[in-house]
Design a protein around this motif. Sequence first.
Motif, short mmCIF file in Angstrom:
data_model
loop_
_atom_site.label_atom_id
_atom_site.label_comp_id
_atom_site.label_asym_id
_atom_site.label_seq_id
_atom_site.Cartn_x
_atom_site.Cartn_y
_atom_site.Cartn_z
N LEU A 188 0.82 -1.21 0.00
CA LEU A 188 0.00 0.00 0.00
C LEU A 188 0.86 1.26 0.00
O LEU A 188 0.57 2.22 -0.71
N SER A 189 1.91 1.27 0.81
CA SER A 189 2.74 2.48 0.91
C SER A 189 3.53 2.73 -0.37
O SER A 189 3.86 3.87 -0.67
N GLN A 190 3.81 1.68 -1.14
CA GLN A 190 4.55 1.83 -2.39
C GLN A 190 3.65 1.93 -3.61
O GLN A 190 4.13 2.10 -4.73
N GLY A 191 2.35 1.81 -3.42
CA GLY A 191 1.43 1.91 -4.55
C GLY A 191 1.52 0.74 -5.50
O GLY A 191 1.37 0.90 -6.72
N LEU A 192 1.76 -0.45 -4.97
CA LEU A 192 1.92 -1.65 -5.80
C LEU A 192 0.65 -2.48 -5.75
O LEU A 192 -0.03 -2.54 -4.73
N CYS A 249 -9.61 -2.54 6.29
CA CYS A 249 -9.31 -2.16 7.67
C CYS A 249 -8.26 -1.06 7.72
O CYS A 249 -8.38 -0.11 8.50
N CYS A 250 -7.23 -1.17 6.88
CA CYS A 250 -6.19 -0.13 6.85
C CYS A 250 -6.80 1.21 6.47
O CYS A 250 -6.48 2.25 7.06
N ALA A 251 -7.68 1.20 5.46
CA ALA A 251 -8.30 2.45 4.99
C ALA A 251 -9.25 3.02 6.04
O ALA A 251 -9.26 4.24 6.28
N GLU A 252 -10.05 2.17 6.67
CA GLU A 252 -11.03 2.66 7.63
C GLU A 252 -10.35 3.24 8.87
O GLU A 252 -10.78 4.28 9.38
N TYR A 757 -2.56 5.01 0.15
CA TYR A 757 -1.38 5.48 -0.58
C TYR A 757 -1.25 7.00 -0.50
O TYR A 757 -0.17 7.52 -0.22
N VAL A 758 -2.34 7.71 -0.75
CA VAL A 758 -2.27 9.18 -0.74
C VAL A 758 -1.98 9.69 0.67
O VAL A 758 -1.18 10.62 0.85
#
Length: 786
Positions: A188-192, A249-252, A757-758
Amino acid sequence: MKRYFQPIKKPVGSGGNLLPDESSITEPGKKPHVCALLTLDDIVADPGLRQPIDEYDVGIRDGVRRKYLRMGPCQPASHNFRRKQHGNCSESFNKVWFKKFDWLEYSVEKDAAYCFYCYLFEQARADKFESHAISASGFSNWNNALETFNGHVGGVNSSHNIARQCYEDFKSRSKIMDAGLSCARLLLSQGLPFYELEEWRNPGNKGNFVEMLNWHLNDFKSVGPPIIENPLCYDELTSLEIQKNLVRCCAEVSAQTIVGEIGDSYFSVLIDQPHDKLMQDKISVIVRFVNKHGEIIERLLGIECTTLDTAPSMKEALDNLLARRGLSISRLRGVGYNAVSNMAIEFDELKSLILKENPYARYVHCFANQFQSGIVSVARSIRSIGDFFFHVDRIVKTVGSSCGTKDALLQEHYAKIVEKMERAVTLPGKGKHQESDLAAWPAHTKWGSYCKTLLHVITTWEGVLKALETACDERIHRFEAGAATDLINDSGEFWPPPEHLIDAMETFEFVFILHLMVRLLSWTGDLSFLLDQEGKNIVRAMNLIEPVKDVLQNLQVNQWDELLEEVKNFCVAVSIPVPRMDDNMPVRGCSLSMRKTVNYYHHYHVEIFTALIDSITTDINSRFSKTSVEILRCIACLDPSDSFSKFDHRLLLRLAETYCHDFFTIDREILKEQLHMFILHVRSTSEFSSCCDLATLAMMVVKTEAHLTFPLVYRLIELLLILPVATSKTERAFSARNLEFCSEISGEWCSDMMLCYVEKAIFKGIGDENILQYFESMRSQRIYPS
């Protein structure tokens, strides 16, 4: 009724709190469950003081177990154990027992022994003679300690051994879950992407997430192989559903953190409706607010799907997003949209719908992208100019598509410089004749300069044509070699062959529009630059609005002949035929059989020249309406430069009247006095001399605690700061949609990945335990069967 019908689980609260499900409802005769939010106060090292596991909400029990698992059993070997008198001798707990029984715990507070495994996974006692005291109330009869401990362990199927097996399984699964979350965080952090469709068709490549998880599990040699060898458990761990749930879950949790930052503050929203590669309609929503430190913050709140390209559909999507995040539209104080979007009409309708519900949601155009981009967007609505930018976009990309075309451009440019030097047209000198290349065309990110690119097309005209000729030769060679030469690229876009681009360039219409756009973009360049400085030069920008309008008016009235002569001279120099303005030409978009014609003068002067200037003037008037300009001038009133020389308390009081919901009549009377005191305070306080704009002023006000002394003035500053006057976060959010992980997926999964990511700074600051706790609260999506 609940005896016969189980209530439906309650969803996760929109405000960020995890609501308890049906198993947390207190029944008569039972102790109430502890809160569904796990805190450090809930984790107690001393086993004699712990809350029983079954008193925790089921949504956080696994989180409690995981925390205790990481702490391990409480074994204070260095403690001076109390001695008890037993007959003629005294006895105490022996620390040697810790080595013999790894499950053994000791409570310093109660001087008693407990079972760590049975506390975490207490089982129903199949044998009524099994010892329950050691796991519940504790054991303290040290005279029979070894006999009691061995009896507690019991046989293979004893409750203790079942609890131990549950502990070992949970420990293994927790490690697997931690590994999966670590892999998800990295991707997620690398946008992959987590997977691609081709990867699932190829058994040798299982996708980034699964391959990385397998590699990670090799570090847990005692855990990884048994899990992987169990097909059912391994398939469940690596299923797409679990991957989506992890990302969700990460997004929420990231969104909950953002909403926590906003708190009860006012906020504004910046909206755009980009289209991803799968052409599914969505709106991207950026929220803008002032945090408790006085800093202006912009966060991606989310991406919502819309059913139709209509204002009501977008309004419904916005309402759903705000409701899900626990934000009230009554706190909304500003609305902006992407000025370059093709949905300008729909956004105007959306603005009206929002203002009907909340008249204080002030509307100011979002200057996220350069002002030049807005001009180009308006120009594209004219058919001929839209075709022109289509061809320029393809020309720039074709010239930069291969080393051969780039070399051809540079060689031709070098030859022209040498020729001019030989004819003494130009003189040699250091730094005068740098290598020239077409600037990065800002078609997708909108961060580049249109004016710079078009100027390069003019100055390297022969080089561009030479590069396109080289591209034609390369295309012929690929065709002869049997390679694909399709006119549709991998993104599904039409890509005309280079020979068609040469034909388009060598026309009078192309040259005319090229020179016209260079003039317009050059004259609006300063205003575009100032508006792109995130409000730092808003005063100077306001002073340029009227001069820009005057320049456009002068161009339309007085400079037609001059422009036409310039275009004719250029065409003669590069051997392009110049049409006679009195001759007729077919009407664009009509069949030749209809024999509709118009003369060239009408086409170029009315349909292109006049229509373009009128459209741009209308757009500027729309951008800088009376309300918008007044608000922007209020921002200028609080400009701290030159010791607040532009301060005007009457203009600020008039602004407060427009926000009558936030400033009642008595508040405005108090504000009048506070403004007088505030300006005296900031002019006489040395700390404020370092402020350079409204944003730094707000931070200094909070730092010096002046917001407590002048709360109404600070409220006014907050309202001005949250207006979407200038920002760049929306650009990053819109451009991030072109990332690789958006190429094959869509819907909520892509939106969740975009948010992580953003807002990677927020995402990285969230602890794993918070994400796993949220994951466990999704009872219907548990990773392991109960």
